[in-house]
Write an enzyme that holds these catalytic residues in place. Sequence first.
Site, PDB file in Angstrom:
ATOM      1  N   GLU A  30       0.811  -1.227   0.000  1.00  0.00           N
ATOM      2  CA  GLU A  30       0.000   0.000   0.000  1.00  0.00           C
ATOM      3  C   GLU A  30       0.834   1.262   0.000  1.00  0.00           C
ATOM      4  OE1 GLU A  30      -0.812  -2.704   1.582  1.00  0.00           O
ATOM      5  OE2 GLU A  30      -2.892  -3.114   1.072  1.00  0.00           O
TER       6      GLU A  30
ATOM      7  N   HIS B 212      -9.672  -4.768  11.372  1.00  0.00           N
ATOM      8  CA  HIS B 212     -10.319  -4.524  10.077  1.00  0.00           C
ATOM      9  C   HIS B 212     -11.585  -3.679  10.170  1.00  0.00           C
ATOM     10  CE1 HIS B 212      -7.593  -7.637   8.798  1.00  0.00           C
ATOM     11  NE2 HIS B 212      -8.055  -7.633   7.586  1.00  0.00           N
TER      12      HIS B 212
HETATM   13  C1  TPP Z   1      -1.665  -4.481   4.404  1.00  0.00           C
HETATM   14  C2  TPP Z   1      -2.799  -5.336   3.926  1.00  0.00           C
HETATM   15  N1  TPP Z   1      -3.244  -5.195   2.656  1.00  0.00           N
HETATM   16  C3  TPP Z   1      -4.246  -5.943   2.182  1.00  0.00           C
HETATM   17  C4  TPP Z   1      -4.866  -6.886   2.981  1.00  0.00           C
HETATM   18  C5  TPP Z   1      -6.025  -7.746   2.445  1.00  0.00           C
HETATM   19  N2  TPP Z   1      -5.554  -9.140   2.289  1.00  0.00           N
HETATM   20  C6  TPP Z   1      -5.743 -10.047   3.260  1.00  0.00           C
HETATM   21  S1  TPP Z   1      -5.029 -11.534   2.891  1.00  0.00           S
HETATM   22  C7  TPP Z   1      -4.500 -10.987   1.399  1.00  0.00           C
HETATM   23  C8  TPP Z   1      -3.742 -11.912   0.488  1.00  0.00           C
HETATM   24  C9  TPP Z   1      -2.510 -12.452   1.156  1.00  0.00           C
HETATM   25  O1  TPP Z   1      -1.938 -13.470   0.368  1.00  0.00           O
HETATM   26  P1  TPP Z   1      -0.706 -14.290   0.902  1.00  0.00           P
HETATM   27  O2  TPP Z   1       0.236 -13.365   1.610  1.00  0.00           O
HETATM   28  O3  TPP Z   1      -0.136 -15.060  -0.228  1.00  0.00           O
HETATM   29  O4  TPP Z   1      -1.264 -15.253   2.030  1.00  0.00           O
HETATM   30  P2  TPP Z   1      -2.355 -16.412   1.814  1.00  0.00           P
HETATM   31  O5  TPP Z   1      -3.701 -15.756   1.996  1.00  0.00           O
HETATM   32  O6  TPP Z   1      -2.156 -16.979   0.449  1.00  0.00           O
HETATM   33  O7  TPP Z   1      -2.101 -17.398   2.892  1.00  0.00           O
HETATM   34  C10 TPP Z   1      -4.864  -9.648   1.203  1.00  0.00           C
HETATM   35  C11 TPP Z   1      -4.559  -8.853  -0.002  1.00  0.00           C
HETATM   36  C12 TPP Z   1      -4.394  -6.987   4.316  1.00  0.00           C
HETATM   37  N3  TPP Z   1      -4.977  -7.846   5.180  1.00  0.00           N
HETATM   38  N4  TPP Z   1      -3.366  -6.229   4.741  1.00  0.00           N
END
Ligand code: TPP
Lengths: 340, 340, 327, 327
Positions: free
Chosen positions: D60, D129
């Site tokens: 971000e 959140h």
């Molecule tokens: C700083 C931030 N940006 C966006 C989000 C929304 N978000 C939650 S999980 C996620 C995807 C994360 O993917 P990954 O790191 O590969 O973990 P996985 O869910 O695959 O275990 C996003 C974009 C967040 N929680 N925090």
Amino acid sequence: MVATTKTSSKKPEPVGPSPEARLSRLLGFYRQMLLIRRCEEESARAYAQGKIGGFLHLYIGQEAVAVGACAALRPDDYVVGTYRDHGLAIAKGMNVKQVLAELFGKVTGCSKGLGGSMHLFDAAHNMLGGYGIVGGHIPLAAGVAFASKYRQDGRVTLCFFGEGAVSIGGFHEACSLAALWKLPIVFICENNEYSMGTPLSRTMSVEDVSLKAGAYGMAKDRLFVRDVFDVEARVAEAVARARSTSEPTLIEARTYRFRGHSMSDPGKYRTPAELEEHKKNDTLAQARSALIAGGAGEKLAELETDVEREIEEAVRFAEESPEPTPDLLESTTYAGPFAR
Amino acid sequence: MVATTKTSSKKPEPVGPSPEARLSRLLGFYRQMLLIRRCEEESARAYAQGKIGGFLHLYIGQEAVAVGACAALRPDDYVVGTYRDHGLAIAKGMNVKQVLAELFGKVTGCSKGLGGSMHLFDAAHNMLGGYGIVGGHIPLAAGVAFASKYRQDGRVTLCFFGEGAVSIGGFHEACSLAALWKLPIVFICENNEYSMGTPLSRTMSVEDVSLKAGAYGMAKDRLFVRDVFDVEARVAEAVARARSTSEPTLIEARTYRFRGHSMSDPGKYRTPAELEEHKKNDTLAQARSALIAGGAGEKLAELETDVEREIEEAVRFAEESPEPTPDLLESTTYAGPFAR
Amino acid sequence: MPSIRYREALKQAMTEEMIRDERVFLLGEEVGYYQGAYKVSEGMLDKFGPKRVVDAPIAEAGFAGLGIGAAMVGLRPIIEFMTWNFSAVAFDQILCNAAKIRQMSGGQFTVPIVFRAPNGSAAQVGSQHSHAMEHFYAQIPGLKIIAPATPADAKGLLKTAIRDDNPVLCFESETLYSVKGEVPEDPDFLVPFGQANIARHGKDVTVVAWSRIVNVALDAAAKLEKEDIDVEVIDLRSLRPLDTDTIIASVAKTHRAVIAGEGWPYGGVGAEIVDRIQRLAFDELDAPIERVQTMDVPMPYNAKLEQLVIPQAAGIVEAVKRSLYRA
Amino acid sequence: MPSIRYREALKQAMTEEMIRDERVFLLGEEVGYYQGAYKVSEGMLDKFGPKRVVDAPIAEAGFAGLGIGAAMVGLRPIIEFMTWNFSAVAFDQILCNAAKIRQMSGGQFTVPIVFRAPNGSAAQVGSQHSHAMEHFYAQIPGLKIIAPATPADAKGLLKTAIRDDNPVLCFESETLYSVKGEVPEDPDFLVPFGQANIARHGKDVTVVAWSRIVNVALDAAAKLEKEDIDVEVIDLRSLRPLDTDTIIASVAKTHRAVIAGEGWPYGGVGAEIVDRIQRLAFDELDAPIERVQTMDVPMPYNAKLEQLVIPQAAGIVEAVKRSLYRA
Ligand SMILES: Cc1ncc(C[n+]2csc(CCOP(=O)(O)OP(=O)(O)O)c2C)c(N)n1
Ligand SMILES: Cc1ncc(C[n+]2csc(CCOP(=O)(O)OP(=O)(O)O)c2C)c(N)n1
Ligand SMILES: [Mg+2]
Ligand SMILES: [Mg+2]
């Protein structure tokens, strides 16, 4: 600082003295993995019934990572994870009852029903929490390792995160500090190929996440998860490095999630064929076959009924437990008198 | 993405057709470097006299970096820098008058006296500013390059920062995005061995900053600045890569600052001997000797009186210029009507 | 009582608490070998060594988060930001972790950490380095906010902060660091949170201030005294908890209030105080509550404009007179 | 006029402006191939292609800063945060760059950028959140803040935002995305900033609200009507600029005010409105100004506790009665 490397994923020498011992250990691993799988399946059902709210991120398909990794730890070692934390919580020894009760928002949950699915904490098992801000928990985990070094308590911290977290500042700053100050921590990137709906190729300029370690002169390892013993062995190596020489390691564990990112995810970004292909490598199913092949069929049957009972009890416990009361709100916000 | 590398700092083939041409180019470089050196010396004096306030970060010792780098640019290319921005501003073509007037807080300054020493901006010369938050400007520079790619305008962006900025999230996120989206940008880390009072060894786990490029599969280069031509040639290579294939490069330029971090810095963290040692490699002095050796002594004398005149005029201009008026405060905060 | 500088009072607080409790350590940029960007930690590295006085690279989000994690498992970090401006890159760590961990863990984990730094304007440090950051943080439940105005309070409040089991943010001021004042030597000298100090007793108008603006308010009070206007100046000391009782008691006496502090006009601590007064002392008020704060623009570099933008005694004098309908 | 959902109104605004102006593009996590985490940008990738609908990695601060840089040189980015909570890691970019660049460059560079995302509580998304982030950003001069409550305003305000030359932050709400309402089709339908909408005319008490709480206030007004209490509900639409005139005119009529919005009690937009009313309509007020907001604690996961913590119609009803001394 020397950067050791391993990127093959060939089977390591059998762990433990004898095939028997190995088989009984596999039984133990299988039990934990099954417990996680079943816990997640019941959570999904409960979510559909509206008994669980908010976000729910299932760990189905990735069980071998948390189970193998935690097997390499002492009980007094620490773990820190993401919102996808049910598997880690159980692998670290938490009771399924506490976990499901938390998902159900009950006061008997590990976080008294105040945290929910994304925020499982358990001081008794050194589970320092699941966190919802991607990357935000990684510096925090470095701090836990910093405390271990400060106190010379010989403990190691494992920090789990997805490959989507590798692009954010928190990852970089935590790695920079851990490498600079030689903290006893192992960073475990669970690369399940997707960050929500976005495949690896569109979130990162390099496919090999472990390459990031080079930027810090940090030890690294990379494995494609097919076998819980392999995970245990590779993590054990990094944990030993952390414990003996207080050096951090970045481990990339290539894995795959069988469910959507969260319950609301239709999963249109991947084909059913791709999903089926990966399910063929389901480490849980493979462990089961290995147990049968190894002649542990009987023990297996016992174990599975036992797990079913444990899950049933946990669901009942979660359903029947009372909800947290309003008085908890202020008393959990501040230690001591409220500040307004 | 292929990562090209160069870490030696041997002299490259002479740039330009003939020794004469090279000599006249050196005259040009020397003039710019001298202008910067003298501007900084006058700033220091004015600061001591209380004519300049706030923080003042001098570029003395690092002149060859900005001058060599900007020589590799087209006028329509962009530069973005840190609070240590006077040298960059002048190297990009800004008038010393505008710069000193800004330091004096006058309305004739490039930022109308509202920005000050750390925030030199000049739209006419595509100097997109000096920024005070370490690492905060690096994503911003990536955005400028993003715009060039979006518009296909063929421009390249140079982003300057110190080695102290490499540990912060902004650097990592900007590099991640630039490499992923193949942005036409060159990241130039001016590694002057100190982050305020902290030597390299205590801010980074690796001494070779250019290693960070590997984490992004980004092209990289590393040079120990001894020669403005070398800087120009190496940066030109990266600029060509950015312009032709829209690929980013991370360049580490090892340099050294002869003054304190800012005017308030006593500089106790380094020995006079260390400082003197580095001053022997003063690129400005070396350029001067080369010019004399090359028989340009006469031109040199002219040039130096000319520079003195330019500096004197600029100081007078800055001193005599009016201050900004209160009405500017709201009109520069919002474009159009004020929002409260 | 010895008279020492504000910066030394802070150092005494940290030093005494580090002697008292092995778990306390100081971490931040240039706090060690450089002796502190503003010399607050001068000499502490020699006294405690690099294990407990830790120089950090420029990674505020990283080392703020690191401090939070260390605090979760029982250490008691003091995290120094070079200035509060730089905490903006660590905002998420303070908002989402420091302030939340206790509640979202069901009370299992506490975060006994102190974040401290100079805050607000200094001399011409410009647009990005002059923020009054307390207005962002005071909103957040789970945090405690202190803003000492005197050397004695700097020591007493910081010691209380270090012993507190919650995250405490200490807002200092570069322009106060050299101010001298009498400071108790008792190693258990503590100033409790939530107890404002009446810096000047008066009967006509209540002026509520904190940090360095307390001194500006006292200047204004001195000027107003010459015009037979008797101002009561309240030094809040802590912003969360906020000593509403003392404020209300004073307003019940004076029936007029002026809030003075650095920071933009929109919202923030000043607006919160106005809200509490009008709600709890509505019938006591004889005039609208006035506010004197930073102008609603980024901080300009030019010295005259900067002074125009920052709250001054003259502005407080005018506001007091407006509240007396004497303007 | 066709009746469409709030999320479609936002999409219409972005789509129309992207057709109108080549320089406008949308960038954020999952905005493209995934069709938007909350389906706001559904179909836009197909329409405009990956050049103008850009999926970003989780960074971000990085892509917020990237947007600011692109805006400085003439593009007009729309940056979508998946939710406003995640803007906390980009706080410094918005505070120190987006809001400051115009002034610190002496007016040479403007930053025509829109940041948009859902804000505030959703259903049990928990401690990290559920933040109402507008209270942090509204304080900052150089930014404009909008918080549409209806589909028509979502479209009209967002279109105005995209055409504005300043950084504009748009606060949406997950719980509003599916709400339907009539929305003009005119491609030049714009809703100006700084003009509040009187969502319900009444004579007894003024209730000031924004975003989804406007609907909660209307529920409360309906309940109160049965008790012969005639409430005027003001939908602010934009928080900076804030339409002080409309608020003051209403209070001059009703002599009573209640401010209702999500967000913690300490400071913020609510306190700012209180401050303006008491200062500009002091003699008009017949009762203290009441505030109804989120309880002063992190958001708990448990559904019942979450509802207890979030502002409800019942709370507004009580506050209105208190302001009428009928409680
Ligand atoms: C700083 C931030 N940006 C966006 C989000 C929304 N978000 C939650 S999980 C996620 C995807 C994360 O993917 P990954 O790191 O590969 O973990 P996985 O869910 O695959 O275990 C996003 C974009 C967040 N929680 N925090
Ligand atoms: C985020 C942030 N943290 C801290 C500071 C204070 N600060 C200003 S310059 C500086 C040192 C930077 O060193 P380096 O990046 O090597 O650049 P140099 O000054 O050597 O050119 C520090 C710590 C800041 N401006 N921003
Ligand atoms: Mg993933
Ligand atoms: Mg440096």
